[in-house]
Design a protein around this motif. Sequence first.
Motif, PDB file in Angstrom:
ATOM      1  N   SER A 205       0.682  -1.201  -0.022  1.00  0.00           N
ATOM      2  CA  SER A 205      -0.043  -0.059   0.054  1.00  0.00           C
ATOM      3  C   SER A 205       0.915   1.295  -0.082  1.00  0.00           C
ATOM      4  CB  SER A 205      -0.780   0.019   1.233  1.00  0.00           C
ATOM      5  OG  SER A 205      -0.031  -0.180   2.370  1.00  0.00           O
ATOM      6  N   PHE A 206       2.078   0.924  -0.303  1.00  0.00           N
ATOM      7  CA  PHE A 206       3.107   2.227  -0.529  1.00  0.00           C
ATOM      8  C   PHE A 206       2.636   3.324  -1.426  1.00  0.00           C
ATOM      9  CE2 PHE A 206       5.430  -0.734  -2.944  1.00  0.00           C
ATOM     10  CZ  PHE A 206       5.569  -0.128  -4.190  1.00  0.00           C
ATOM     11  N   THR A 207       3.221   4.591  -1.160  1.00  0.00           N
ATOM     12  CA  THR A 207       3.131   5.828  -2.312  1.00  0.00           C
ATOM     13  C   THR A 207       4.179   6.265  -2.483  1.00  0.00           C
ATOM     14  OG1 THR A 207       0.867   6.142  -1.457  1.00  0.00           O
ATOM     15  CG2 THR A 207       2.227   7.742  -3.091  1.00  0.00           C
ATOM     16  N   ILE A 208       4.858   5.972  -3.868  1.00  0.00           N
ATOM     17  CA  ILE A 208       6.176   6.733  -4.306  1.00  0.00           C
ATOM     18  C   ILE A 208       6.020   8.252  -4.257  1.00  0.00           C
ATOM     19  CG2 ILE A 208       7.824   6.779  -6.049  1.00  0.00           C
ATOM     20  CD1 ILE A 208       7.010   3.937  -7.022  1.00  0.00           C
ATOM     21  N   PRO A 209       6.663   9.059  -3.467  1.00  0.00           N
ATOM     22  CA  PRO A 209       6.602  10.378  -3.634  1.00  0.00           C
ATOM     23  C   PRO A 209       6.853  10.951  -4.997  1.00  0.00           C
ATOM     24  CG  PRO A 209       8.719  10.005  -2.512  1.00  0.00           C
ATOM     25  CD  PRO A 209       8.069   8.575  -2.885  1.00  0.00           C
ATOM     26  N   ALA A 210       6.116  12.146  -5.319  1.00  0.00           N
ATOM     27  CA  ALA A 210       6.229  12.993  -6.336  1.00  0.00           C
ATOM     28  C   ALA A 210       7.825  13.333  -6.702  1.00  0.00           C
ATOM     29  CB  ALA A 210       5.439  14.364  -6.351  1.00  0.00           C
ATOM     30  N   TRP A 212      10.068  11.595  -6.593  1.00  0.00           N
ATOM     31  CA  TRP A 212      10.656  10.453  -7.460  1.00  0.00           C
ATOM     32  C   TRP A 212      10.363  10.306  -8.793  1.00  0.00           C
ATOM     33  CZ3 TRP A 212      11.357   5.483  -4.022  1.00  0.00           C
ATOM     34  CH2 TRP A 212      11.892   5.847  -2.651  1.00  0.00           C
ATOM     35  N   MET A 213       8.932  10.485  -9.083  1.00  0.00           N
ATOM     36  CA  MET A 213       8.347  10.210 -10.340  1.00  0.00           C
ATOM     37  C   MET A 213       7.591  11.439 -10.912  1.00  0.00           C
ATOM     38  SD  MET A 213       7.405   6.166 -10.186  1.00  0.00           S
ATOM     39  CE  MET A 213       7.124   5.845 -11.775  1.00  0.00           C
ATOM     40  N   SER A 214       7.882  12.509 -10.243  1.00  0.00           N
ATOM     41  CA  SER A 214       6.944  13.714 -10.917  1.00  0.00           C
ATOM     42  C   SER A 214       5.579  13.982 -10.215  1.00  0.00           C
ATOM     43  CB  SER A 214       7.035  13.990 -12.004  1.00  0.00           C
ATOM     44  OG  SER A 214       5.971  13.484 -12.932  1.00  0.00           O
ATOM     45  N   ARG A 215       5.159  12.664  -9.912  1.00  0.00           N
ATOM     46  CA  ARG A 215       3.828  12.759  -9.286  1.00  0.00           C
ATOM     47  C   ARG A 215       3.663  11.481  -8.331  1.00  0.00           C
ATOM     48  NH1 ARG A 215       0.517   9.606 -14.279  1.00  0.00           N
ATOM     49  NH2 ARG A 215      -0.628   8.579 -12.367  1.00  0.00           N
ATOM     50  N   ASP A 216       2.833  11.641  -7.327  1.00  0.00           N
ATOM     51  CA  ASP A 216       2.585  10.419  -6.341  1.00  0.00           C
ATOM     52  C   ASP A 216       2.244   9.428  -6.983  1.00  0.00           C
ATOM     53  OD1 ASP A 216       3.314  12.069  -4.368  1.00  0.00           O
ATOM     54  OD2 ASP A 216       1.234  12.336  -3.548  1.00  0.00           O
ATOM     55  N   VAL A 217       2.554   8.024  -6.916  1.00  0.00           N
ATOM     56  CA  VAL A 217       2.424   6.983  -7.494  1.00  0.00           C
ATOM     57  C   VAL A 217       2.249   5.550  -6.677  1.00  0.00           C
ATOM     58  CG1 VAL A 217       3.205   5.210  -9.302  1.00  0.00           C
ATOM     59  CG2 VAL A 217       3.834   7.472  -9.743  1.00  0.00           C
ATOM     60  N   THR A 218       0.966   5.010  -6.634  1.00  0.00           N
ATOM     61  CA  THR A 218       0.642   4.164  -5.479  1.00  0.00           C
ATOM     62  C   THR A 218       1.417   2.830  -6.201  1.00  0.00           C
ATOM     63  OG1 THR A 218      -1.384   3.478  -6.747  1.00  0.00           O
ATOM     64  CG2 THR A 218      -1.507   5.237  -5.168  1.00  0.00           C
ATOM     65  N   ALA A 219       1.185   1.702  -5.269  1.00  0.00           N
ATOM     66  CA  ALA A 219       2.029   0.475  -5.585  1.00  0.00           C
ATOM     67  C   ALA A 219       0.935  -0.119  -6.633  1.00  0.00           C
ATOM     68  CB  ALA A 219       1.702  -0.371  -4.350  1.00  0.00           C
ATOM     69  N   ALA A 220      -0.182   0.062  -6.668  1.00  0.00           N
ATOM     70  CA  ALA A 220      -0.965  -0.545  -7.672  1.00  0.00           C
ATOM     71  C   ALA A 220      -0.891   0.206  -9.308  1.00  0.00           C
ATOM     72  CB  ALA A 220      -2.486  -0.323  -7.493  1.00  0.00           C
ATOM     73  N   GLU A 221      -0.636   1.552  -8.979  1.00  0.00           N
ATOM     74  CA  GLU A 221      -0.250   2.224 -10.294  1.00  0.00           C
ATOM     75  C   GLU A 221       1.034   1.679 -10.827  1.00  0.00           C
ATOM     76  OE1 GLU A 221      -2.804   6.425  -9.723  1.00  0.00           O
ATOM     77  OE2 GLU A 221      -0.671   6.146  -8.792  1.00  0.00           O
ATOM     78  N   LEU A 222       2.120   1.645  -9.915  1.00  0.00           N
ATOM     79  CA  LEU A 222       3.403   1.218 -10.464  1.00  0.00           C
ATOM     80  C   LEU A 222       3.490  -0.226 -11.095  1.00  0.00           C
ATOM     81  CD1 LEU A 222       6.445   2.042 -10.418  1.00  0.00           C
ATOM     82  CD2 LEU A 222       6.630   0.492  -8.469  1.00  0.00           C
ATOM     83  N   ILE A 223       2.484  -1.109 -10.421  1.00  0.00           N
ATOM     84  CA  ILE A 223       2.440  -2.344 -11.189  1.00  0.00           C
ATOM     85  C   ILE A 223       1.679  -2.321 -12.745  1.00  0.00           C
ATOM     86  CG2 ILE A 223       0.863  -4.458 -11.138  1.00  0.00           C
ATOM     87  CD1 ILE A 223       1.044  -4.472  -7.904  1.00  0.00           C
ATOM     88  N   ARG A 224       0.644  -1.393 -12.771  1.00  0.00           N
ATOM     89  CA  ARG A 224       0.076  -1.233 -14.239  1.00  0.00           C
ATOM     90  C   ARG A 224       1.179  -0.529 -15.123  1.00  0.00           C
ATOM     91  NH1 ARG A 224      -5.190  -1.782 -15.181  1.00  0.00           N
ATOM     92  NH2 ARG A 224      -6.612  -2.101 -13.726  1.00  0.00           N
ATOM     93  N   TYR A 225       2.030   0.510 -14.631  1.00  0.00           N
ATOM     94  CA  TYR A 225       2.909   0.878 -15.386  1.00  0.00           C
ATOM     95  C   TYR A 225       4.062   0.111 -15.924  1.00  0.00           C
ATOM     96  CZ  TYR A 225       5.626   5.194 -16.739  1.00  0.00           C
ATOM     97  OH  TYR A 225       6.556   6.050 -17.375  1.00  0.00           O
TER      98      TYR A 225
END
Length: 534
Positions: A205-210, A212-225
């Motif tokens: 359930s982590f969130t990658i901070p903006a 790092w990737m210019s925008r907040d990215v959740t674990a689920a979003e990273l998987i999709r990407y």
Amino acid sequence: MKTMRSMALAGLMAVAVAGCMDLDVVNPNDADAERALKTPGDIEALIAGGYGTWWNPSSSSNGPSAILATTANMHSATAANFGMVEFSSWPRVAAHAQPSQVFTSQLSAYAWTQLYRAISSVTEGLRVLDGGIDLGSEELMARARAYGYFSLGIAHGSAALLYDQGYIYDPSIALEDVALSPYGEVLEAALGYLDRAIQEAQGQSFTIPATWMSRDVTAAELIRYAHSMKARYRANVARTPAERMAVNWNAVIQDVDAGIDETWTINVTSGSGFASGVMSNLVRFGPWGQMSYQIFGMADQAGQYQEWISRDPWVRYPNLSDDQTGDPFLIQTDDQRFPSGTTIAEQQANDGSIFEVATAGGGYGAQWARPDRGTFRWSYYRIHIHDQWQGNAANRTTHPEMALAEMRLLKAEGLYRNGDLAGAAAIINETRVAAGLNATDAAGTNTSCVPKLPNGSCGDLFEMLKWEKRLETLFAGPHMAAGYFDGRGWGDLAEGTFLQIPLPGEELDLLGLPGYTFGGPGGPSAAPVGTYGF
């Protein structure tokens, strides 16, 4: 294969490299390096720069993006900056890598340095994590590993797309064992790292901070990407139509289905840390940026494109006569992505959703500079969809790094190659019909006759698929030049265009290897006469 020597230096410098991420540490060759590589905040900072460093060669004018877009005829310019004119002329010139030659940085050196800088830094950070450092929670550990392996995946993936060979490096590989590998093996490593990223992010359930990737990215979003990146790299690594046909299209379709469900954007607002010198330059008025008739002229339903392209490239003009005083070559089409009307005035008053007849910055006449560089570069049109890059940085918001259409049309290609022509047609029609063109079907019906090929025939189902992909991914996709990577796999690049990039000369010197080139008339890894006869 030659063992990597330059990576040894890059590894020793990994902590210093992280200084660009506000990591204030001393020279890693002194005694404090051990401390710097064991501090949780420092380790996160070391890993965190992976995505931004990967983005640099796509977005910077120092990278190959402008060259790739222009040589693939997705863009046209008479400004010679960044190698745009050098590598898109007739006949095509070879892609070189020697420091003494012009534009070697834009073509090969900058991207190589940035991609392996990302790989080196992230690998050192992950290696320390594997050594037992605790970042404070299971969530933070999972975030660092998922993001780190994602960064390794995209950096290796981009190296596989660009270069004929590259290094594979991760925490499981000793530095002295790293050696050059062919691009196919580099791709397989990239796909493995992206799989590892997906695995590490599953159930988290982590969130990658903006930052790092210019925008907040959740674990689920990273998987999709990550799934979408796998689809992108697997399809686009092909150098030839035979290689493109041999792609595992079932795997591409599966990853597309598991991937992004909306266009993936990068925040490019002032202060985000993510910008684009490429876009700031290519969308400028005047000789910097205009539409190329070479490919996009196939929108024309009135027959002028066929007259234009039948001429020798060096006597092609935007007015259809030898003295440039004939009728203007206006694209007259039902495709609403182009201006409508039969006169210059009508088209200036009725922009298309992607292209316009230039009026600002001196108008289309300002685009017609340097005839000695080829009037085949001239047109009445420019691409206006990225005009947020014009002028002050305050205008800039987000950039479509991965258009949803890129994924949809990759799936359409997979369905087409697997024999599901009706399924491919349904996806093609999503943007085709929205643009005002008649729907196609499994038989490739093309009553709109867009695209209309150089020989005057109406494009079949695959040509309609390619048409939608080109238009819907302009200045998006890998290295903002999806048309180059698609074009080489489809066999559409102009004869002599390089199909891959050689390693930088500095790297070859360190390895004791001779320099080499790709492309040029009769050269190695050069495009043959393409689909359209040029």
